[in-house]
Scaffold this motif. Structure first.
Motif, PDB file in Angstrom:
ATOM      1  N   LYS A 184      49.230  48.564  97.266  1.00 58.13           N
ATOM      2  CA  LYS A 184      49.635  47.741  96.231  1.00 58.13           C
ATOM      3  C   LYS A 184      48.873  47.906  94.920  1.00 58.13           C
ATOM      4  O   LYS A 184      47.596  48.488  95.009  1.00 58.13           O
ATOM      5  CB  LYS A 184      49.142  46.200  96.558  1.00 58.13           C
ATOM      6  N   GLY A 201      56.895  41.349  94.598  1.00 56.94           N
ATOM      7  CA  GLY A 201      55.940  40.774  94.224  1.00 56.94           C
ATOM      8  C   GLY A 201      55.955  40.019  92.890  1.00 56.94           C
ATOM      9  O   GLY A 201      57.017  40.071  92.131  1.00 56.94           O
ATOM     10  N   LYS A 202      54.743  39.277  92.233  1.00 60.25           N
ATOM     11  CA  LYS A 202      55.044  38.926  90.840  1.00 60.25           C
ATOM     12  C   LYS A 202      54.417  39.952  89.947  1.00 60.25           C
ATOM     13  O   LYS A 202      53.448  40.724  90.237  1.00 60.25           O
ATOM     14  CB  LYS A 202      54.090  37.650  90.919  1.00 60.25           C
ATOM     15  N   ARG A 246      43.477  39.717  80.647  1.00 58.99           N
ATOM     16  CA  ARG A 246      44.697  39.866  81.695  1.00 58.99           C
ATOM     17  C   ARG A 246      45.855  40.269  80.398  1.00 58.99           C
ATOM     18  O   ARG A 246      46.677  40.737  80.567  1.00 58.99           O
ATOM     19  CB  ARG A 246      45.017  38.362  82.163  1.00 58.99           C
ATOM     20  N   THR A 291      48.681  47.147  90.501  1.00 56.82           N
ATOM     21  CA  THR A 291      48.718  46.014  89.504  1.00 56.82           C
ATOM     22  C   THR A 291      50.485  46.223  89.097  1.00 56.82           C
ATOM     23  O   THR A 291      50.811  47.391  88.898  1.00 56.82           O
ATOM     24  CB  THR A 291      48.071  46.219  88.154  1.00 56.82           C
ATOM     25  N   ARG A 299      47.983  43.734  80.217  1.00 56.30           N
ATOM     26  CA  ARG A 299      49.459  43.915  80.141  1.00 56.30           C
ATOM     27  C   ARG A 299      49.916  44.862  79.103  1.00 56.30           C
ATOM     28  O   ARG A 299      50.571  45.753  79.124  1.00 56.30           O
ATOM     29  CB  ARG A 299      49.900  42.514  80.014  1.00 56.30           C
ATOM     30  N   ASN A 335      52.646  39.523  87.434  1.00 54.18           N
ATOM     31  CA  ASN A 335      51.227  39.313  86.827  1.00 54.18           C
ATOM     32  C   ASN A 335      50.059  39.253  87.832  1.00 54.18           C
ATOM     33  O   ASN A 335      49.182  38.791  87.956  1.00 54.18           O
ATOM     34  CB  ASN A 335      51.217  38.112  86.164  1.00 54.18           C
ATOM     35  N   SER A 336      50.695  40.032  88.994  1.00 56.52           N
ATOM     36  CA  SER A 336      49.661  40.222  89.982  1.00 56.52           C
ATOM     37  C   SER A 336      49.866  41.648  90.829  1.00 56.52           C
ATOM     38  O   SER A 336      50.405  42.641  90.371  1.00 56.52           O
ATOM     39  CB  SER A 336      49.872  39.250  91.144  1.00 56.52           C
ATOM     40  N   LYS A 337      49.297  41.771  91.857  1.00 53.27           N
ATOM     41  CA  LYS A 337      49.334  43.053  92.665  1.00 53.27           C
ATOM     42  C   LYS A 337      50.819  42.958  93.522  1.00 53.27           C
ATOM     43  O   LYS A 337      51.190  41.987  93.739  1.00 53.27           O
ATOM     44  CB  LYS A 337      48.268  43.136  93.694  1.00 53.27           C
ATOM     45  N   ALA A 338      51.417  44.196  93.623  1.00 52.27           N
ATOM     46  CA  ALA A 338      52.772  44.308  94.074  1.00 52.27           C
ATOM     47  C   ALA A 338      52.707  45.673  94.924  1.00 52.27           C
ATOM     48  O   ALA A 338      52.066  46.543  94.627  1.00 52.27           O
ATOM     49  CB  ALA A 338      53.697  43.977  92.999  1.00 52.27           C
TER      50      ALA A 338
END
Length: 223
Positions: A66, A90-91, A139, A68, A143, A93-96
């Motif tokens: 996974k 996934g989302k 965070r 970011t 981004r 703003n998270s691991k995907a």
């Protein structure tokens, strides 16, 4: 140049020659270059079709680990230039799980380009977090850095070629997805829109600078 690389190049040229959205000049040039390569390597269209059997079916590939999810912005640009489609599960703003959809040969090329970049970005984010002293939440900085890095990579891709593996060069055809791949994507992938709003100029500009200078020749991505 290895035979598989020659076949891959001829296939891409033939795809341009058969693309109704291409200009007459692009079609003529692509057809001429394809015929020239087939003559040089003593191949005909039957050979290309036979060697293309493994690439007729649309496939999905997911990277083993996974990442970011913001790294998908960079993967989208790389995938486009390899005539594949990037996606994430996934989302944002998270691991995907990041992945690619396309024909087998195109996915292989995309993986060769993308994997070192994704690993480099993930490692760099860890380093940036360790030494971060900015005013905004990290965070937000992360981004914006990821968006900037994607823009920097796109700038390099717009040059029309990428150097990979020592001194080998892969020419990347900048055309739309193959209709078969596009139909698969339309049927099986839910489009996700990202409403990016830059709120850390420092992060974005650093990302652009690092993406623009990423060294495709060096597995570590640095000069």
């Amino acid at each position: 140049m290895e035979l598989n690389d020659v076949v891959r190049k001829i296939k891409k040229l033939l795809a341009i020659a058969e693309d109704p959205s291409a200009s007459d000049q692009e079609i003529q040039l692509a057809a001429y270059r394809a015929e020239k390569l087939m003559f040089k390597y003593k191949l005909d269209r039957k050979d290309i079709i036979e060697k293309n059997n493994s690439s007729k079916n649309v496939e999905e590939y997911c990277f083993e680990k996974k990442y970011t999810a913001y790294l998908s912005w960079t993967l989208i640009h790389i995938a486009k230039y390899c005539q594949t489609h990037a996606f994430y599960i996934g989302k944002l703003n998270s691991k995907a799980n990041l992945g690619i959809i396309g024909f087998k040969d195109d996915i292989i090329l995309c993986k060769e380009i993308a994997l070192p970049i994704l690993d480099y970005m993930e490692d760099t984010l860890l380093d940036l977090k360790e030494c971060y002293i900015g005013d905004v939440d990290f965070r937000i900085f992360k981004r914006n850095w990821c968006k900037g890095f994607a823009s920097g990579i796109k700038t390099q891709l717009d040059k029309g070629f990428i150097e990979l593996k020592e001194e080998e060069k892969f020419e990347v055809s900048i055309i739309d997805l193959h209709p078969v791949v596009k139909e698969y994507v339309d049927k099986n992938v839910n489009a996700k829109k990202s409403h990016f709003k830059r709120n850390s100029d420092e992060g974005y500009e650093l990302g652009v600078a690092m993406g623009s200078k990423y060294n495709f020749m060096n597995k570590k991505g640095i000069e």
